[in-house]
Design a protein around this motif. Structure first.
Motif, mmCIF file in Angstrom:
data_model
loop_
_atom_site.group_PDB
_atom_site.id
_atom_site.type_symbol
_atom_site.label_atom_id
_atom_site.label_comp_id
_atom_site.label_asym_id
_atom_site.label_seq_id
_atom_site.Cartn_x
_atom_site.Cartn_y
_atom_site.Cartn_z
ATOM 1 N N TYR A 79 0.899 -1.100 0.120
ATOM 2 C CA TYR A 79 0.040 -0.028 -0.067
ATOM 3 C C TYR A 79 0.962 1.214 -0.170
ATOM 4 O O TYR A 79 0.371 2.421 0.288
ATOM 5 N N ARG A 101 -8.359 2.056 5.831
ATOM 6 C CA ARG A 101 -7.896 0.887 5.706
ATOM 7 C C ARG A 101 -6.937 0.965 4.361
ATOM 8 O O ARG A 101 -7.311 1.598 3.298
ATOM 9 N N TYR A 102 -5.683 0.190 4.643
ATOM 10 C CA TYR A 102 -4.713 0.445 3.300
ATOM 11 C C TYR A 102 -5.374 -0.445 2.285
ATOM 12 O O TYR A 102 -6.317 -1.333 2.219
ATOM 13 N N ILE A 136 -0.175 -7.884 6.435
ATOM 14 C CA ILE A 136 -0.669 -6.698 6.779
ATOM 15 C C ILE A 136 0.225 -6.576 8.117
ATOM 16 O O ILE A 136 0.894 -7.517 8.671
ATOM 17 N N ASN A 175 2.083 2.159 12.322
ATOM 18 C CA ASN A 175 0.603 2.001 12.881
ATOM 19 C C ASN A 175 0.728 2.228 14.255
ATOM 20 O O ASN A 175 1.551 2.249 14.814
ATOM 21 N N TYR A 195 -10.997 -7.855 3.171
ATOM 22 C CA TYR A 195 -10.172 -8.703 2.283
ATOM 23 C C TYR A 195 -11.153 -9.776 1.729
ATOM 24 O O TYR A 195 -10.676 -10.540 0.662
ATOM 25 N N VAL A 205 0.064 -11.718 9.244
ATOM 26 C CA VAL A 205 0.001 -10.581 10.193
ATOM 27 C C VAL A 205 1.645 -10.360 10.988
ATOM 28 O O VAL A 205 1.912 -11.288 11.687
#
Length: 892
Positions: A79, A101-102, A136, A175, A195, A205
């Motif tokens: 992103y 949201r990315y 993510i 983040n 997603y 993650v």
């Protein structure tokens, strides 16, 4: 799920690891077998684009899909539209939607234009028969908080209201932490709903499992459960805490056992220990993860003009595949697949290894002596055993040997929480020196500023003594990054305070990988001795916080100098003096070596590192001691051989023919030598000799003949038994009884790489020769087993659901399994060690399908299969996750 371990003579099995009956929670059914696929990180770091992802997907479709490879995962920061080689933290252009949201950067992923996100890319990958994954970071974007973006379906909640900077990522601080609660859960729901709309099948993650962030893991788990799409949840990075195993098992499908693993033997070797510890938690839907497979074309530069092929040797790569396969780690390939050679493809298309990884049962370590390691598992369809044998000896990595390390840290990277690890090292024996090694962790010395913070020796009375610059004997910085070939005490490499993850320290050493510092061990006359060492090992902020830094290092502690040497390996010495020089141990010392069971004795004087000038060395009153304490002078024997850089072996005189003298004391009996030299003696067989003793030191003639040559006369004294080096090869026996075969049972052995039939063996009759870092993989088929078992199969309907019931008529043992098949593919595998009746629950079945059951049998009783039954129902959901046909051998 609680850990259940059954210990017997032959096995250590987590019984629940084999339960697979269709009633598992939905999150476990998302990964019924260890995920297999490709990830972009090892080859393209943070700058992968859509064309590169599709090229790798197409390669899997055309070459690997038939073997079970199916996941295609886009790793970190997809992103960011202006990404650099790793992470652009200076002026990043983060792409987010209005709900914080990315979304994919369209200059890298053009199909994401017009709000499509990853849907078009996922659709293309699904059309190839593959699955799509993304990476993510834990938390929500700081830019979403500063912009007060509304949470999708949040009822007026904005992103700034559900986050804080507690436990923010230290290495990629993009983040904020999402606070546990209704608002935080709604935010995580919103991203996983997105997603699911895109068609994502796998989510990795990051910055979440070291340490384990229970609150956010739970919210992510809940978000997946409500999104309406099966998603595999992978947690990163490692080293995950074993104490958190039950929690991790209840929330995720896979989690990293180690930190980032690269193409270095030491990283592969470290997996053996952690895989053994995590084995009881390996079960359907839960797969402890050994990390991505760093094989093939990796390490691309952002201009795509340069990369490297893995630095692992072919033997080491095959060893990695054998270990990942038999311990049932997820297998996620890291190389750029279109650059594969026939060799890489051969590693990825071994159907037997893949079947073992996907369907083996009761996997366990059988044997580990630090050099030979053996693992086994059961083919649940027919009772065959898989066996992987590994020679992990001769463990030399570049400039030093990792054999015999008293401490090895995990890989400490800029991504490691706190960027440090506490070392609490036990030391034993009569130590004279300790070596502190900081080695590059295979990223090319990228700002590897390393600190040994507050190093101190632990004494036998519990007290601690600081290690200071005054304790330094010497250092080796020849392999450090240019411009940083030095150690500092009390300061970092830039001359500022030692600072690790924001905390400053006043005591400790700094260096750049790859470097070694050797310090002397204090000696006491009051009975106390050094029994340990403590320190904090970390990456200094002066390196980790530089723009573009990807610092990653490993720390080691040795009770000897581990520098790789020609002719001998100090890690297996029976006695070791450490450095003896004009400045250190000038008065000499006693050496005592255990020679029990040895046939030869090798006395070594090394030249150390400054050639052999004035390296006159004496062994005073050398004796062999038998089991009754009687002494025999070594001088009564003739040396079987003697080699030296200078002079000959002298009895009762120094190497110059003068009087033996150490520290001003003369001796009548002894051996005079000059380094580098080796004196070899055959140990007499008239008695059982158990010990060698001598007083050793520099001959005093060095001082008299060369008073100004202070830099010369540096040696080490070492005593070896039969072996002076860790053998690069060995002959390893496979006791068939240790893997569950009954005594005298003849077994057919097949090599699963060469596909060669090795012959028929029983008991200890089979052995294999393995080179250093080489391994072998076999199928063991027990022959002439008694027949008599049978399986009954039936079905029952409960509403729209179907239950397949199987009952065993036979005498199972702890390694017995039943496999349920649907249309020729494996549906489930269950242990029948305790219950002879099992079932498989198929939810909302439609269509017509054929079912059959297979029984593994035991080592003495043959397996069998049931009749086939054909069923017709009205509905069907996902009956089978794994389409691979079982490769069953005839039952003999």
């Amino acid at each position: 799920m609680k850990k259940i371990i059954i210990s017997t003579v032959f096995c250590l099995i987590a019984i629940l690891s084999s339960a697979q009956n269709g009633d598992e929670p939905d999150y476990l059914l998302a990964a019924k077998t260890p995920p297999m696929g490709w990830n972009s990180w090892d080859c393209f770091a943070a700058f992968v684009n859509e064309d590169e992802v599709l090229a790798n997907a197409e390669y899997i479709r055309d070459h690997l899909k038939q073997y079970g490879w199916k996941y295609v995962t886009v790793d970190i920061r997809w992103y960011v539209s202006n990404e650099t080689q790793y992470y652009n933290l200076t002026n990043p252009d983060y792409v987010i939607d209005k709900y914080g949201r990315y979304t994919p950067a369209t200059n890298r992923f053009p199909s994401a234009a017009d709000g499509n996100g990853f849907k078009s890319l996922a659709d293309k990958i699904h059309a190839m028969g593959l699955k799509f994954g993304i990476h993510i970071m834990r938390g929500l974007p700081k830019v979403a908080a500063s912009g007060k973006c509304p949470v999708y379906n949040g009822g007026g909640i904005t992103c700034d209201q559900i986050c804080n900077n507690d436990s923010a990522c230290s290495w990629c601080p993009q983040n904020y932490k999402v606070v546990t609660g209704k608002g935080g859960q709604l935010y995580y729901n919103s991203i996983f709903d997105l997603y699911a709309q895109w068609g994502v099948d796998f989510v990795k993650v990051d910055d979440i499992s070291r340490p384990v962030h229970q609150g956010e893991i739970s919210m992510i788990h809940n978000a997946i459960a409500q999104c309406g799409r099966p998603l595999v949840l992978s947690l990163s990075p490692g080293k995950a805490d074993l104490n958190q195993a039950d929690f991790l098992s209840s929330k995720a499908n896979q989690w990293r056992m180690v930190d980032d693993l690269w193409d270095k033997w030491a990283d592969v070797y470290a997996i053996f220990d952690v895989a053994d510890k995590w084995q009881p938690y390996c079960k359907v839907g839960n797969w402890p993860d050994a990390d991505m497979i760093p094989i093939g074309a990796i390490g691309y530069n952002i201009d795509r003009k340069s990369f490297r092929y893995s630095k692992l040797t072919n033997d080491e790569e095959q060893t990695l595949m054998n270990l990942w396969g038999i311990c049932r780690s997820p297998m996620i390939y890291g190389g750029n697949l279109p650059k594969n050679t026939a060799w890489e493809d051969s590693l990825l298309t071994n159907a037997d290894l893949i079947y073992m990884n996907q369907h083996g049962a009761g996997e366990r370590q059988v044997f580990n002596n630090g050099k030979l390691i053996t693992w086994t598992s059961v083919d649940p369809a027919n009772g065959d055993r898989f066996v992987a044998m590994f020679n992990t000896g001769a463990n030399t990595d570049n400039w030093f040997s990792t054999n015999g390390a008293a401490f090895t840290s995990q890989t400490i990277a800029y991504t490691t929480t706190g960027r440090a690890e506490d070392a609490d090292v036990s030391l034993s024996g009569n130590l004279n020196e300790v070596a502190l090694v900081c080695d590059d962790a295979s990223d090319g010395n990228s700002y590897d500023h390393a600190d040994w913070v507050n190093p101190r020796f632990v004494l036998s009375d519990g007290s601690e003594v600081d290690i200071t610059v005054a304790d330094t004997l010497y250092s080796n910085t020849a392999h450090a990054y240019d411009g940083y070939k030095f150690f500092r005490y009390g300061k970092n490499l830039n001359g500022d305070m030692l600072t690790v993850s924001g905390t400053a320290y006043t005591k400790g050493f700094s260096c750049h990988a790859s470097s070694m510092l050797v310090v002397k061990v204090p000696q006491y006359t009051d009975g106390r001795k050094v029994v340990g060492l403590r320190a904090k090992c970390g990456i200094d902020d002066s390196g980790a916080l530089q723009s573009g830094s990807t610092s990653s290092v490993k720390f080691y502690v040795f009770g000897f100098d581990p520098t790789a040497r020609d002719g001998f390996d100090a890690s297996i010495a029976k006695a070791y003096s450490g450095l003896v020089s004009r400045k250190n141990n000038i008065k000499g010392m006693n050496l005592t070596a255990d020679i029990s069971g040895q046939k030869q004795l090798h006395l070594v004087v090394s030249r150390f590192t400054d050639n052999f000038y004035y390296d006159r060395a004496d062994w005073m009153n050398p004796v062999l001691v038998d089991e009754n304490g009687n002494e025999t002078s070594l001088l009564s024997l003739d040396a079987a051989s003697y080699t030296s850089d200078f002079g000959s072996l002298h009895k009762n005189t120094n190497v110059e023919g003068g009087t033996l003298n150490i520290g001003g004391t003369t001796y009548a009996k002894g051996l005079g030598m000059n380094g580098q030299c080796v004196a070899t003696y055959n140990i007499p067989t008239d008695k059982k000799y158990v010990q060698f003793k001598a007083f050793v030191g520099l001959d005093n003639s060095v001082v008299n003949d060369a008073p100004s040559a202070a830099s010369n006369a540096t040696v080490e004294f070492l005593v070896f038994g039969d072996d002076m080096q860790v053998s690069p090869s060995m002959k390893a026996a496979l006791p068939l009884t240790a893997i569950g075969m009954d005594a005298d049972r003849k077994c057919e052995i097949t090599d699963l790489w060469s596909k060669k039939d090795m012959g028929t063996f029983a008991n200890n009759g089979f052995s294999v020769s393995l080179n250093a870092h080489q391994s072998a993989l076999y199928r063991i088929t027990p022959l002439n087993r008694a027949k008599g078992s049978s399986l009954d199969i039936s079905s029952r309907n409960v509403g729209d659901d179907v239950y397949i019931d199987v009952t065993l008529n036979g005498a199972p043992d702890s390694s017995s399994y039943v496999v349920i098949m649907c249309d020729g593919s494996i549906l489930g595998c269950q242990s029948v060690a305790k219950a002879k009746s099992v079932y498989y629950h198929i939810k909302k079945m439609t269509g017509t399908h054929t079912f059959k059951a297979l029984y593994s049998g035991t080592a003495s009783e043959a397996g069998c299969e049931s009749k086939a039954i054909s069923l017709t129902a009205t509905k069907i959901s996902s009956v089978i996750n794994n389409k691979k046909k079982i490769r069953q051998k005839c039952i003999r």
